[in-house]
Design a protein around this motif. Sequence first.
Motif, mmCIF file in Angstrom:
data_model
loop_
_atom_site.group_PDB
_atom_site.id
_atom_site.type_symbol
_atom_site.label_atom_id
_atom_site.label_comp_id
_atom_site.label_asym_id
_atom_site.label_seq_id
_atom_site.Cartn_x
_atom_site.Cartn_y
_atom_site.Cartn_z
ATOM 1 N N ARG A 9 10.859 2.823 13.951
ATOM 2 C CA ARG A 9 10.526 2.974 12.539
ATOM 3 C C ARG A 9 11.572 2.381 11.605
ATOM 4 O O ARG A 9 11.260 2.017 10.474
ATOM 5 N N THR A 10 12.812 2.295 12.058
ATOM 6 C CA THR A 10 13.880 1.850 11.164
ATOM 7 C C THR A 10 14.206 0.362 11.290
ATOM 8 O O THR A 10 14.984 -0.158 10.494
ATOM 9 N N ASP A 11 13.636 -0.317 12.267
ATOM 10 C CA ASP A 11 13.920 -1.749 12.445
ATOM 11 C C ASP A 11 13.266 -2.551 11.322
ATOM 12 O O ASP A 11 12.067 -2.423 11.068
ATOM 13 N N LYS A 12 14.057 -3.383 10.678
ATOM 14 C CA LYS A 12 13.531 -4.196 9.573
ATOM 15 C C LYS A 12 13.057 -5.539 10.117
ATOM 16 O O LYS A 12 13.857 -6.437 10.387
ATOM 17 N N THR A 13 11.754 -5.642 10.271
ATOM 18 C CA THR A 13 11.184 -6.854 10.860
ATOM 19 C C THR A 13 9.831 -7.241 10.270
ATOM 20 O O THR A 13 9.344 -8.337 10.484
ATOM 21 N N LEU A 14 9.205 -6.346 9.484
ATOM 22 C CA LEU A 14 7.865 -6.616 8.968
ATOM 23 C C LEU A 14 7.936 -7.471 7.713
ATOM 24 O O LEU A 14 8.744 -7.211 6.820
ATOM 25 N N PRO A 15 7.096 -8.482 7.606
ATOM 26 C CA PRO A 15 7.153 -9.387 6.447
ATOM 27 C C PRO A 15 6.616 -8.741 5.176
ATOM 28 O O PRO A 15 5.443 -8.360 5.104
ATOM 29 N N ALA A 16 7.462 -8.628 4.164
ATOM 30 C CA ALA A 16 7.058 -7.977 2.914
ATOM 31 C C ALA A 16 5.905 -8.702 2.245
ATOM 32 O O ALA A 16 4.994 -8.081 1.689
ATOM 33 N N ARG A 17 5.923 -10.031 2.317
ATOM 34 C CA ARG A 17 4.920 -10.818 1.600
ATOM 35 C C ARG A 17 3.515 -10.541 2.126
ATOM 36 O O ARG A 17 2.545 -10.627 1.377
ATOM 37 N N GLN A 18 3.395 -10.202 3.393
ATOM 38 C CA GLN A 18 2.070 -9.930 3.943
ATOM 39 C C GLN A 18 1.683 -8.453 3.801
ATOM 40 O O GLN A 18 0.746 -8.106 3.085
#
Length: 334
Positions: A9-18
């Motif tokens: 849950r804490t890993d920053k990997t998801l693209p904000a723009r999408q």
Amino acid sequence: MTHNALLTRTDKTLPARQLAQSLVQVAVARGAGEQKLLRGTGIFSEDLLTAKPLSCNQLQRLCGNATQHYKGFDLAFQFGHHLVSAFVNDALPYFTHARNFGECLRALPSFQTRLYPFVSAFRYDEGDDILLVLQDAMGSGKQFRFMAEAYCAALVALARHCTGKRLALHFSFPFARPRQIQEYEEGLGFRLSFEQPFFTIKVARAELATPCLQPNRMFKQFALRRFLEQREYRVTLLDAVRYHLRRNSNATLPAIAGELDLSPASLKRKLADHDTTFSLLHDDIRRQQAIYYLQVQKLNNEQSALKMAFTDITNFRRAVKRWTGQTPSQLREV
């Protein structure tokens, strides 16, 4: 698998723009204020225009804000439909050039950790149908209903994008028929069942053969290779634990921790960070299996016990009662 391959849950990997931008756009269009949506998420307006990586935690907070401020009852369905076009230059080219819808469905797990890591689907083959049981892949808890409904809507939109048709998908939900049924019918169609044991999507095997509009093997392979080169995580932590529990229902936490290259204490802590425990995951899988074999397939006790690796029928009956609150006979009668 190594622990570096497991998305948490804490890993920053998801693209904000999408992902984030899609949800914000849908909510703002129905009167929600952007600043109220972003409050407490650690996401800023300028992030929505970039490829800044976000964590699942941040997206979960954003979903919570959106459901609170959205004026309407169809947010999950609008968000799910919007997700498909959001990934037009990312994962969508693979699905566009797939051979048929069945190939699209088989490929979804490979794209899950970047496209939509909140929901995974375990597949049962049922002769003329396949059954996808939706699972909470990121510890969404009370938000899982929203996440699952958005997943269902995204699948409807993906099928239409790839095949040009609205395929006959049947959706089942573990809650009572909602008063706003028209939103469900508009978002998912009319093949809906409520008060079921879990979230499921049933697909007729004939629908899997529906050809895609632009099949191209070379383009499809290029899109997959490009996507996999960019993917940081292969699977979520919760799904990795589920995978090993399905392989060996008697596996212990220390044994699975070793398989994942983690210490038992680290795995226990990471599961707590996802608001779950090893025992809860284990019981949830066994509950799912018991319901599937007894209620869906209508197998007798001996057949079900054999499939679930029980050697003693009395212990099997007790376990089913503990997992489901019903006896095997009661489950078969539903």
